[in-house]
Design an enzyme around this catalytic site. Structure first.
Site, PDB file in Angstrom:
ATOM      1  CG  HIS A   1      -6.149  -1.917   0.791  1.00  8.40           C
ATOM      2  ND1 HIS A   1      -5.375  -1.789  -0.353  1.00  8.40           N
ATOM      3  CD2 HIS A   1      -5.462  -1.265   1.769  1.00  8.40           C
ATOM      4  CE1 HIS A   1      -4.295  -1.082  -0.075  1.00  8.40           C
ATOM      5  NE2 HIS A   1      -4.330  -0.757   1.208  1.00  8.40           N
TER       6      HIS A   1
ATOM      7  CG  ASP B   1      -7.650  -2.066  -2.876  1.00  6.03           C
ATOM      8  OD1 ASP B   1      -8.228  -1.269  -2.105  1.00  6.03           O
ATOM      9  OD2 ASP B   1      -6.446  -2.336  -2.778  1.00  6.03           O
TER      10      ASP B   1
ATOM     11  CB  SER C   1      -0.951  -0.045   1.198  1.00  2.77           C
ATOM     12  OG  SER C   1      -1.919   0.962   1.129  1.00  2.77           O
TER      13      SER C   1
END
Length: 290
Positions: A265, A210, A96
């Site tokens: 995510h 996501d 991320s």
């Protein structure tokens, strides 16, 4: 003759020690080093004796969103460079927000990285934080309303990579981090491109479900097109058409790898994504020192 047989028996019984390249991990926003514990364990369980270190900058969770990405990269590089076990080279993984911290470290600090792996990255920035609820509301408001104000650029890390497709001209001069690290400015920084081309492999992933990264395809270096929320393709992206960071070259040489996962995510570095990690990512840690 007996002496020669004795020497031969010694040689046959000598075990060759395999030394795997160390692995360095960088967590995402609103997290800390412990957030990468599952990934660290997956790597350690696969490669006996491998050195794995997860980096945390300052007070991991708070500083991850209240410190500029420029500063986080600077501190990341200092931490890695001070670790004697990493001097000969290592594999580097960022998740991320950690994806642009590790890539920035490669480009700016010329770290001896063999394979660079990014999970659900934000290489082409973000535009929207609908489910990033762990950031306090006042910080979220600053990002969405005032991202390109100088004070906000220094105060909230996502402002450093906020890429508003309806304000791309302003983004190019007011966003202080992403246009630079993506080598979109004039003049171009050839060191950035050279350091990326030194990699053995560059691995990028994104999740097709996501719910945090917008656009999801940012993990593959694809962002929103100008004045729309339509995602660009490679033949539209400056990164590939102009080879700003050497991505086209890496791809042509078979050193650019992309994978698509299928998880939320928050689960990318945890058990729900374990099978994907072992099927696609763990192979990039299977390298040793000569």
């Amino acid at each position: 003759m007996l002496f020669l047989l004795f020497l031969l028996s010694l040689l046959l019984n000598v075990s060759v020690s395999v030394v795997y390249r160390p692995a360095v991990l960088m967590h995402g926003i609103t997290s800390n080093a412990a957030g990468m514990d599952d990934v660290a364990q997956w790597i350690r369980s696969t490669f006996d004796g491998i050195y794995v270190v997860s980096i945390e900058i300052g007070n991991g969770k708070f500083d991850s969103y209240s410190m500029s990405i420029d500063k986080q990269i600077e501190l990341f590089c200092k931490t890695v460079e001070s670790d004697l076990q990493l001097r000969q080279g290592f594999n580097l993984l960022g998740y991320s927000q950690g994806s642009i911290i590790v890539r920035g470290a490669v480009q700016r600090c010329s770290l001896p990285v063999f394979n660079l792996i990014t999970l659900s990255g934000i290489h082409q920035g973000i535009f929207g934080v609908p489910f990033l609820t762990q950031i306090p509301e006042q910080y979220r408001d600053l990002i969405t309303k005032y991202a390109y104000e100088p004070g906000v650029q220094e105060l909230v890390s996502p402002a450093s990579y906020w890429r508003d497709p309806y304000q791309l001209a302003r983004y190019s001069y007011a966003c202080k981090f992403l246009p630079d690290i993506n080598n979109e400015l004039v003049p171009k920084n050839e060191i950035y491109r050279t350091n990326m081309l030194k990699l053995n492999s560059f691995v990028m992933t994104y999740s097709d479900i996501d719910e945090v990264i917008q656009p999801r395809e940012s993990g593959l270096f694809l962002g929103y097109q100008n004045h729309t929320l339509d995602v660009e393709t490679r033949n539209m992206s400056r990164q590939f058409t102009e080879d700003l960071l050497g991505l086209r070259t890496l791809n042509e040489q078979g050193r650019l790898f992309t994978f698509t996962s299928h998880c939320k995510h928050q689960d990318v570095t945890h058990e729900p994504n374990k099978q994907f990690f072992f099927e696609n990512i763990v192979q990039f840690f299977n390298n040793t020192f000569a």
